[in-house]
Design a protein around this motif. Structure first.
Motif, mmCIF file in Angstrom:
data_model
loop_
_atom_site.group_PDB
_atom_site.id
_atom_site.type_symbol
_atom_site.label_atom_id
_atom_site.label_comp_id
_atom_site.label_asym_id
_atom_site.label_seq_id
_atom_site.Cartn_x
_atom_site.Cartn_y
_atom_site.Cartn_z
ATOM 1 N N THR A 119 39.987 -9.538 -31.836
ATOM 2 C CA THR A 119 40.823 -8.477 -32.404
ATOM 3 C C THR A 119 42.220 -8.510 -31.803
ATOM 4 O O THR A 119 43.220 -8.399 -32.522
ATOM 5 C CB THR A 119 40.177 -7.099 -32.166
ATOM 6 N N GLN A 120 42.312 -8.664 -30.489
ATOM 7 C CA GLN A 120 43.620 -8.702 -29.840
ATOM 8 C C GLN A 120 44.455 -9.871 -30.348
ATOM 9 O O GLN A 120 45.649 -9.726 -30.638
ATOM 10 C CB GLN A 120 43.452 -8.785 -28.322
ATOM 11 N N GLU A 121 43.836 -11.035 -30.472
ATOM 12 C CA GLU A 121 44.558 -12.218 -30.933
ATOM 13 C C GLU A 121 45.033 -12.054 -32.377
ATOM 14 O O GLU A 121 46.188 -12.358 -32.700
ATOM 15 C CB GLU A 121 43.654 -13.451 -30.816
ATOM 16 N N ARG A 122 44.132 -11.569 -33.236
ATOM 17 C CA ARG A 122 44.495 -11.419 -34.648
ATOM 18 C C ARG A 122 45.553 -10.322 -34.835
ATOM 19 O O ARG A 122 46.447 -10.452 -35.682
ATOM 20 C CB ARG A 122 43.242 -11.098 -35.467
ATOM 21 N N ALA A 123 45.461 -9.263 -34.048
ATOM 22 C CA ALA A 123 46.446 -8.187 -34.130
ATOM 23 C C ALA A 123 47.830 -8.690 -33.736
ATOM 24 O O ALA A 123 48.839 -8.352 -34.383
ATOM 25 C CB ALA A 123 46.034 -7.024 -33.247
ATOM 26 N N LEU A 124 47.915 -9.490 -32.693
ATOM 27 C CA LEU A 124 49.206 -10.035 -32.257
ATOM 28 C C LEU A 124 49.856 -10.864 -33.350
ATOM 29 O O LEU A 124 51.065 -10.772 -33.594
ATOM 30 C CB LEU A 124 49.020 -10.886 -30.993
ATOM 31 N N ILE A 125 49.064 -11.653 -34.041
ATOM 32 C CA ILE A 125 49.586 -12.464 -35.143
ATOM 33 C C ILE A 125 50.066 -11.556 -36.276
ATOM 34 O O ILE A 125 51.152 -11.749 -36.834
ATOM 35 C CB ILE A 125 48.502 -13.429 -35.659
#
Length: 348
Positions: free
Chosen positions: A243-249
């Protein structure tokens, strides 16, 4: 206003020592570090390590975009977790109460029931705006939270800012402004006024305008003091690494988000105008969101008829003042076209 946050916090939460996870004991993540502290599987596969419990990288970007400090942000597994944290931090079961303003988002009532908290409902007026005098008359020493959904769900309208200001100035509890749909409205977020009101809490989500409903990322913005309390009681790894990675993108691509919002708003406006042509439509309500509330001749029948045509909408008739209403989410141009064609076939 003489606002005192300490007075609102549950006694057992005030002295609570939060759980300290393995990843709380250091800040820097060096590539040459050997992690033998958290009983993880050591075989690297991209997700074998626990995520950052403080979502530091994500908060840096969000703080810059919102114009606030990282310490004014807490993130959750969807906005519902954030709302539940507020209940658990402030409201003593079977003793305290909250105020909600139907017709509105149903989770406020659900969470009050789960947490055994009285929900004092004050109906919006005929324009779907708060009756401030009636709201304040319901307040007592045990009223801890007041929820304002703006733009409101299911009605779609913004709550008038002067009414919100009066409530913020007069109410001694926390005023939670749920801005799940604010990106579709022609208005500034109340985040820009956090420093004016110590009792203001703003929640937002990546599920709507940002198109990331599946990753479940809810955001809460408030004073550092309020955020510190919520961080004490949140689960240590409540926002997973994926979730953190996808949110940053997702949040980094601001132009894509802006273009999609513009397209949705354009579709919404065309959709609303076409709806007015149908005999089965009795009223199209004003919308500042990515959906339109519509009063029809027979909501139950029309809902079933659309379902038979493979189109799922929402019947909101059970909500106060929403008799015979359907809520239409604005889809793609092709989806909206199919919905309008289906309504035309039913409009005999």
């Amino acid at each position: 206003m003489d606002f005192k946050l300490e007075r609102l916090i549950r006694e057992n939460i005030r002295g609570l020592k939060p759980y300290s996870s393995a990843r709380d004991e250091f800040v820097a993540l060096g590539a040459d570090m050997i992690f033998l502290d958290a009983n993880e599987n050591p075989n690297a596969n991209g997700v074998n390590r626990y995520p950052d419990p403080h979502q530091r990288s994500l908060k840096v970007v969000l703080a810059n975009q919102k114009g606030i400090k990282e310490s004014q942000i807490v993130l959750g597994n969807g906005s519902d977790e954030i709302l539940d944290l507020l209940f658990r931090a402030l409201c003593e079961p079977s003793k305290d109460n909250i105020i909600s303003l139907p017709p509105t988002y149903g989770m406020y009532k659900v969470l009050s029931d789960i947490n055994v908290i009285e929900n004092r409902e004050v109906l919006l007026n005929e324009d779907f705006q708060p009756d401030v005098k009636a709201i304040l008359s319901k307040v007592d020493a045990h009223t801890k939270l007041l929820f304002l959904c703006s733009p409101n769900n299911p009605t779609g309208n913004l709550i008038q800012s002067e009414k919100i200001e009066t409530i913020l100035n007069e109410f001694q509890g926390l005023v939670v402004i749920d801005e799940a749909y604010v990106d579709f409205a022609n208005t500034e977020s109340w985040i820009c006024r956090l420093n004016e009101f110590p009792n203001l809490v703003v929640t937002q989500t990546l599920s709507k305008a940002y198109g990331m409903a599946a990753i479940r990322l809810g955001m809460c913005f408030a004073s550092e003091e309020i955020i510190a309390i919520l961080k004490k009681i949140k689960p240590p790894y409540n926002v997973n690494e994926l979730t953190q990675e996808r949110a940053l993108i997702g949040i980094a691509n601001e132009k894509k988000v802006s273009d999609q919002i513009s397209a949705i708003l354009n579709e919404r406006n065309k959709f609303k105008e076409t709806l007015k042509e149908f005999n089965l439509v009795q009223k199209v309500f004003k919308s500042d969101a990515n959906f339109v509330l519509v009063r029809v001749d027979d909501a139950k029948m029309r809902y079933s008829q659309l379902l038979d045509k493979g189109i799922v909408v929402r019947n909101r008739s059970s909500q106060p003042m929403c008799e015979n209403t359907l809520r239409f989410t604005i889809g793609t141009r092709e989806e909206n076209k199919k919905l309008l064609e289906a309504l035309k076939e039913l409009d005999l």
